[in-house]
Motif scaffolding. Sequence first.
Motif, PDB file in Angstrom:
ATOM      1  N   MET A   1       0.839  -1.175   0.000  1.00 63.10           N
ATOM      2  CA  MET A   1       0.000   0.000   0.000  1.00 63.10           C
ATOM      3  C   MET A   1       0.888   1.243   0.000  1.00 63.10           C
ATOM      4  O   MET A   1       2.103   1.154   0.197  1.00 63.10           O
ATOM      5  CB  MET A   1      -0.915   0.021   1.227  1.00 63.10           C
ATOM      6  N   LYS A   2       0.266   2.392  -0.231  1.00 64.79           N
ATOM      7  CA  LYS A   2       0.997   3.657  -0.211  1.00 64.79           C
ATOM      8  C   LYS A   2       0.438   4.547   0.889  1.00 64.79           C
ATOM      9  O   LYS A   2      -0.772   4.560   1.138  1.00 64.79           O
ATOM     10  CB  LYS A   2       0.892   4.360  -1.569  1.00 64.79           C
ATOM     11  N   LEU A   3       1.339   5.289   1.539  1.00 63.48           N
ATOM     12  CA  LEU A   3       0.950   6.219   2.586  1.00 63.48           C
ATOM     13  C   LEU A   3       1.431   7.619   2.231  1.00 63.48           C
ATOM     14  O   LEU A   3       2.538   7.781   1.710  1.00 63.48           O
ATOM     15  CB  LEU A   3       1.566   5.815   3.927  1.00 63.48           C
ATOM     16  N   PRO A   4       0.613   8.635   2.527  1.00 67.12           N
ATOM     17  CA  PRO A   4       1.068  10.017   2.339  1.00 67.12           C
ATOM     18  C   PRO A   4       1.956  10.439   3.509  1.00 67.12           C
ATOM     19  O   PRO A   4       1.469  10.800   4.580  1.00 67.12           O
ATOM     20  CB  PRO A   4      -0.243  10.813   2.301  1.00 67.12           C
ATOM     21  N   LEU A 314       4.050   5.898  19.066  1.00 71.85           N
ATOM     22  CA  LEU A 314       2.644   6.067  18.681  1.00 71.85           C
ATOM     23  C   LEU A 314       1.958   7.047  19.615  1.00 71.85           C
ATOM     24  O   LEU A 314       1.230   7.953  19.165  1.00 71.85           O
ATOM     25  CB  LEU A 314       1.935   4.716  18.721  1.00 71.85           C
ATOM     26  N   ALA A 315       2.166   6.896  20.912  1.00 74.47           N
ATOM     27  CA  ALA A 315       1.539   7.793  21.885  1.00 74.47           C
ATOM     28  C   ALA A 315       1.990   9.231  21.665  1.00 74.47           C
ATOM     29  O   ALA A 315       1.189  10.169  21.708  1.00 74.47           O
ATOM     30  CB  ALA A 315       1.859   7.339  23.300  1.00 74.47           C
ATOM     31  N   ARG A 316       3.270   9.420  21.414  1.00 74.90           N
ATOM     32  CA  ARG A 316       3.780  10.781  21.201  1.00 74.90           C
ATOM     33  C   ARG A 316       3.221  11.378  19.916  1.00 74.90           C
ATOM     34  O   ARG A 316       3.040  12.602  19.830  1.00 74.90           O
ATOM     35  CB  ARG A 316       5.309  10.759  21.204  1.00 74.90           C
ATOM     36  N   GLN A 317       2.938  10.542  18.942  1.00 72.82           N
ATOM     37  CA  GLN A 317       2.294  11.023  17.714  1.00 72.82           C
ATOM     38  C   GLN A 317       0.856  11.436  17.989  1.00 72.82           C
ATOM     39  O   GLN A 317       0.423  12.536  17.626  1.00 72.82           O
ATOM     40  CB  GLN A 317       2.330   9.918  16.651  1.00 72.82           C
ATOM     41  N   ILE A 318       0.105  10.585  18.651  1.00 78.91           N
ATOM     42  CA  ILE A 318      -1.307  10.862  18.917  1.00 78.91           C
ATOM     43  C   ILE A 318      -1.458  12.104  19.786  1.00 78.91           C
ATOM     44  O   ILE A 318      -2.368  12.923  19.580  1.00 78.91           O
ATOM     45  CB  ILE A 318      -1.975   9.644  19.580  1.00 78.91           C
ATOM     46  N   PHE A 319      -0.544  12.290  20.748  1.00 78.61           N
ATOM     47  CA  PHE A 319      -0.645  13.399  21.692  1.00 78.61           C
ATOM     48  C   PHE A 319       0.251  14.579  21.310  1.00 78.61           C
ATOM     49  O   PHE A 319       0.499  15.461  22.134  1.00 78.61           O
ATOM     50  CB  PHE A 319      -0.313  12.918  23.101  1.00 78.61           C
ATOM     51  N   SER A 320       0.717  14.622  20.077  1.00 80.63           N
ATOM     52  CA  SER A 320       1.549  15.744  19.641  1.00 80.63           C
ATOM     53  C   SER A 320       0.710  17.024  19.571  1.00 80.63           C
ATOM     54  O   SER A 320      -0.525  16.992  19.510  1.00 80.63           O
ATOM     55  CB  SER A 320       2.185  15.448  18.284  1.00 80.63           C
ATOM     56  N   ALA A 321       1.386  18.159  19.580  1.00 84.05           N
ATOM     57  CA  ALA A 321       0.693  19.452  19.573  1.00 84.05           C
ATOM     58  C   ALA A 321      -0.083  19.662  18.272  1.00 84.05           C
ATOM     59  O   ALA A 321       0.382  19.249  17.200  1.00 84.05           O
ATOM     60  CB  ALA A 321       1.707  20.568  19.761  1.00 84.05           C
ATOM     61  N   HIS A 357      -1.035  13.309   9.112  1.00 86.43           N
ATOM     62  CA  HIS A 357      -0.889  12.969  10.531  1.00 86.43           C
ATOM     63  C   HIS A 357      -1.483  11.584  10.791  1.00 86.43           C
ATOM     64  O   HIS A 357      -0.874  10.758  11.497  1.00 86.43           O
ATOM     65  CB  HIS A 357      -1.588  14.015  11.396  1.00 86.43           C
ATOM     66  N   LEU A 358      -2.660  11.314  10.249  1.00 86.70           N
ATOM     67  CA  LEU A 358      -3.299  10.020  10.467  1.00 86.70           C
ATOM     68  C   LEU A 358      -2.517   8.898   9.791  1.00 86.70           C
ATOM     69  O   LEU A 358      -2.474   7.767  10.297  1.00 86.70           O
ATOM     70  CB  LEU A 358      -4.741  10.060   9.961  1.00 86.70           C
ATOM     71  N   ALA A 359      -1.886   9.199   8.653  1.00 84.14           N
ATOM     72  CA  ALA A 359      -1.061   8.195   7.991  1.00 84.14           C
ATOM     73  C   ALA A 359       0.114   7.797   8.884  1.00 84.14           C
ATOM     74  O   ALA A 359       0.463   6.609   8.996  1.00 84.14           O
ATOM     75  CB  ALA A 359      -0.559   8.725   6.649  1.00 84.14           C
ATOM     76  N   ASP A 360       0.738   8.785   9.517  1.00 85.21           N
ATOM     77  CA  ASP A 360       1.833   8.488  10.443  1.00 85.21           C
ATOM     78  C   ASP A 360       1.323   7.698  11.646  1.00 85.21           C
ATOM     79  O   ASP A 360       2.005   6.801  12.152  1.00 85.21           O
ATOM     80  CB  ASP A 360       2.486   9.789  10.907  1.00 85.21           C
ATOM     81  N   THR A 361       0.129   8.035  12.104  1.00 87.74           N
ATOM     82  CA  THR A 361      -0.482   7.288  13.207  1.00 87.74           C
ATOM     83  C   THR A 361      -0.700   5.836  12.814  1.00 87.74           C
ATOM     84  O   THR A 361      -0.419   4.907  13.587  1.00 87.74           O
ATOM     85  CB  THR A 361      -1.807   7.944  13.621  1.00 87.74           C
ATOM     86  N   PHE A 362      -1.192   5.620  11.605  1.00 84.07           N
ATOM     87  CA  PHE A 362      -1.402   4.264  11.082  1.00 84.07           C
ATOM     88  C   PHE A 362      -0.079   3.496  11.085  1.00 84.07           C
ATOM     89  O   PHE A 362       0.002   2.348  11.540  1.00 84.07           O
ATOM     90  CB  PHE A 362      -1.977   4.348   9.671  1.00 84.07           C
ATOM     91  N   ARG A 380      -9.755  -0.149   5.679  1.00 81.71           N
ATOM     92  CA  ARG A 380     -10.403   1.074   6.150  1.00 81.71           C
ATOM     93  C   ARG A 380      -9.535   2.305   5.871  1.00 81.71           C
ATOM     94  O   ARG A 380     -10.059   3.363   5.506  1.00 81.71           O
ATOM     95  CB  ARG A 380     -10.739   0.949   7.636  1.00 81.71           C
ATOM     96  N   PHE A 381      -8.232   2.172   6.036  1.00 81.48           N
ATOM     97  CA  PHE A 381      -7.398   3.335   5.772  1.00 81.48           C
ATOM     98  C   PHE A 381      -7.399   3.680   4.289  1.00 81.48           C
ATOM     99  O   PHE A 381      -7.360   4.857   3.914  1.00 81.48           O
ATOM    100  CB  PHE A 381      -5.973   3.123   6.275  1.00 81.48           C
ATOM    101  N   ARG A 382      -7.460   2.694   3.439  1.00 79.35           N
ATOM    102  CA  ARG A 382      -7.560   2.965   2.001  1.00 79.35           C
ATOM    103  C   ARG A 382      -8.858   3.714   1.680  1.00 79.35           C
ATOM    104  O   ARG A 382      -8.887   4.585   0.806  1.00 79.35           O
ATOM    105  CB  ARG A 382      -7.476   1.660   1.207  1.00 79.35           C
ATOM    106  N   GLN A 383      -9.955   3.352   2.385  1.00 76.52           N
ATOM    107  CA  GLN A 383     -11.208   4.078   2.190  1.00 76.52           C
ATOM    108  C   GLN A 383     -11.025   5.549   2.568  1.00 76.52           C
ATOM    109  O   GLN A 383     -11.510   6.450   1.856  1.00 76.52           O
ATOM    110  CB  GLN A 383     -12.309   3.459   3.053  1.00 76.52           C
TER     111      GLN A 383
END
Length: 392
Positions: A1-4, A314-321, A357-362, A380-383
């Motif tokens: 798959m590809k991610l942005p 992952l936590a630091r990504q989700i809770f980043s500013a 941001h969500l791609a990095d979270t994934f 789901r992420f592809r959707q």
Amino acid sequence: MKLPLNGELVDYQLVGTPVAQGTYSPARSRLAFAAAHVVADPLGDNSPGAPAVIDWEHTLGFRRHLWSLGLSVAEAMDTAQRGMGLDWAATQELIRRSAAEAPDGRIAVGVGTDQLPATPQPAAGSNGTGGAHSLDAVIAAYEEQLAVAEDVAAQPILMASRALCAAAGGPEDYRKVYDRLLSQSSRPVILHWLGSMFDPALEGYWGSASVDDAADTVVELINDNLQKVDGIKVSLLDADKEVALRKRLPQGVRLYTGDDFNYPELIQGDGDRYSDALLGIFAAIAPAAAAALKALDDNDLDTYERVFAPTVPLARQIFSAPTYYYKTGIAFLAWLNGYQPGFTMVGGLQTGRSLPHLADTFRLADQAGVLTDPELAVERFRQLLKVGGVDA
């Protein structure tokens, strides 16, 4: 798959091994609460400013999932979008429904003042434009919410209050409010210190911009109300400040870490003292949290560190500013893992994070082993990418 990622589409191959699923008993060595999110009804008008319309089936189903992993639930906290989309009417129903299903002693509920209007109206006949609520109004709001917690026999968490922060002139006003509430609670409460990175309106909480001075007020409050304080949840994202406060707490008073950046080291502790847990990230990494806590019970620190270590990026990504949009990441992972039918949130908060941001979270969720069904997560992420205009 590809991610942005980094402004371009990048080939990505899943590399993580999902943490083994299973049923766990509550940890013996630590108390562990996961602050749970709410699932929006996809057929409801959950636009910004509208009353929340909740998908109760999936909201409660997610809590059953957390309980099955041995975690307790911190209900109706900021993770559930208190002050960011979840109104008081929906909050009351959430507390009552969740408490009705909770195993004994496995739920604590947020008690705050968010039913108060954001900007008080001026008194009748005055020429004012409104301002801070009075301390009496703040106390009355807390009391109304405390009564709901008492009614469902749940442990109260006295949440940090925007209204109190605006109304208080100094530490003495915080003492007036908290002393009154603690005297009324029928069971020991969990206090709540939420840093301004989580909510800018809480800058200077406890009556001082200095964390050290604020800690003095907290310690004095606890020492004067030992029989009514179970512990304090601290969310400052500063491990050193948390450890310093932890050392000052009286014996038997718990420090519940709310540090979603440094939780593995704080929960493990330093030999003499450790932190229990009340964390939003535990909702996103629940299987890993359960496995790590079991390892800690067994004094298997190698497994504890091995399971927890990849969850920290992952936590630091989700809770980043801006940190207060972390709720978007929590709901995003719940959707990827099949715990809700759509990536929608009350107040339209699913727009709080960008597609990159969500791609990095994934990507980080995969590497942490918390994509419980990788095929479903990819689908789901592809959707989501397609809806966002990305053909990947």
